[in-house]
Design a protein around this motif. Structure first.
Motif, short mmCIF file in Angstrom:
data_model
loop_
_atom_site.label_atom_id
_atom_site.label_comp_id
_atom_site.label_asym_id
_atom_site.label_seq_id
_atom_site.Cartn_x
_atom_site.Cartn_y
_atom_site.Cartn_z
N ASP A 5 1.06 -1.20 0.14
CA ASP A 5 -0.13 -0.07 -0.01
C ASP A 5 0.98 1.41 -0.08
OD1 ASP A 5 -2.72 -0.74 0.11
OD2 ASP A 5 -2.05 -1.89 2.09
N ARG A 50 -2.91 -4.34 -9.27
CA ARG A 50 -3.16 -5.71 -8.52
C ARG A 50 -3.68 -6.64 -9.55
NH1 ARG A 50 -2.32 -4.78 -2.80
NH2 ARG A 50 -3.19 -2.82 -2.26
N ARG A 96 -7.06 3.02 5.53
CA ARG A 96 -7.75 1.92 5.77
C ARG A 96 -6.93 1.32 6.96
NH1 ARG A 96 -8.32 -2.14 1.80
NH2 ARG A 96 -7.52 -3.04 3.36
N ASP A 107 -4.94 -1.66 6.42
CA ASP A 107 -3.40 -1.29 5.57
C ASP A 107 -2.28 -1.50 6.60
OD1 ASP A 107 -4.73 -0.85 3.26
OD2 ASP A 107 -4.55 1.03 3.14
MG MG Z 1 -5.22 -0.43 0.05
#
Ligand code: MG
Ligand code: AMP
Length: 288
Positions: free
Chosen positions: A69, A125, A206, A209
């Motif tokens: 991240d 991703r 978030r 993470d």
């Molecule tokens: Mg993320």
């Protein structure tokens, strides 16, 4: 100009060591202004090459992005493709699989997103999460209800499936190029804190993470295994230092340009029949 592809290509011999890499770019990689100028040049060139790719219709390009991240996947994709005709490329972000996706083999949801010939596909991703997050988090693997989850040879077989899949794509005209954005633990902390402090970035934060961050060493081990097992001539990985965004963007853009240049897409040759059509068209329009 720096030979970015040679500098960052992960060797194919399976001996790659993640510990040898520096998340900072090599010294003397050029000033911010110089890197920005290089990026600008590559962005324009990408647009030109994409048009030819579309006209030529023999190949597709699939660019895969993987990273921790806050390494800069989203902003790199945004900047690098900022000059390409939006009709010519498609970005797909892979998040947690749905219940239905979990009941399929792990390549199923990816296979249907592979770009068609003439197009550029970008995976933010990808199937590689299957040997990263799924390897690091027991629960993610358990959710797949596989017959022999995590058994002997399990991950090696997954790598084999991925290699075979990408080779199959290559044989069918899809050129695969993969970027691992190598951000340091220290820089990630800085960027995550920034997401907390900057109101315009709050939405990106978030708490989960931080759970991934806590498993940093497990992730690094998983990245190393992945890079060793799946960097191959038909689908090379590039390990890009990600602590300096200007460098990262210039490097990614340049590698994409060189990958497309190797495909060498061309506008189709005008044949005798089409030449007759062009002449007929000219005649009709002039006569109006
Ligand atoms: Mg993320
Ligand atoms: P983000 O890209 O930050 O929006 O987050 C997407 C999340 O989906 C990440 O936490 C990924 O680890 C997760 N994810 C992506 N693919 C998979 C997968 N195949 N299995 C489990 N989690 C995944």
């Amino acid at each position: 100009m720096i030979d970015f592809p040679r500098r960052h290509r992960v060797p194919y011999d399976g001996r790659f060591r993640i510990g040898d890499l520096d998340p900072d770019p090599p010294k003397a990689s050029g000033s911010e202004a110089k890197l920005e100028a290089e990026l600008k040049e590559s962005v324009a060139r990408l647009d030109e090459l994409q048009r030819k790719l579309f006209a030529d219709q023999h190949h597709a390009l699939l660019a895969v992005f993987q990273a921790m991240d806050a390494a800069g996947k989203d902003s790199t994709i945004r900047k690098v493709f900022s000059g390409v005709n939006p009709a010519g490329f498609r970005v797909h972000a892979f998040g947690r699989p749905s219940d239905l996706e979990l009941r399929h083999d792990f390549l199923q949801r990816v296979a249907v997103r592979v770009p068609e010939r003439g197009k550029i596909g970008i995976f933010n991703r990808s199937h590689y999460e299957e040997v990263l997050v799924v390897r690091v988090h027991q629960a993610a693997l358990a959710a797949q209800s596989l017959p022999d989850a995590g058994g002997k040879g399990f991950w090696e077989e997954r790598f084999e499936s991925i290699r075979d899949f990408e080779r199959h794509l290559a044989r069918n005209g899809t050129v695969v190029v993969k970027f691992w954005l190598n951000v340091s633990r220290k820089e990630q902390k800085k960027r995550l804190l920034d997401r907390i402090e900057d109101p315009e970035k709050n939405w990106k934060f978030r708490l989960g993470d931080l759970d991934d961050r806590a498993l940093w060493d497990d992730y690094q081990a998983a990245y190393q295994a992945m890079l060793r097992a799946t960097s191959r001539p038909w689908a090379p990985w590039y390990a890009i230092p990600a602590d300096d965004k200007d460098y990262m963007r210039a490097a990614v853009a340049r590698i994409l340009v060189e990958t497309l240049e190797k495909i060498d897409p061309r506008y189709p040759k005008v044949g005798a029949a089409q030449r007759r059509e062009l002449q007929a068209g000219r005649k009709r329009l002039r006569a109006e």
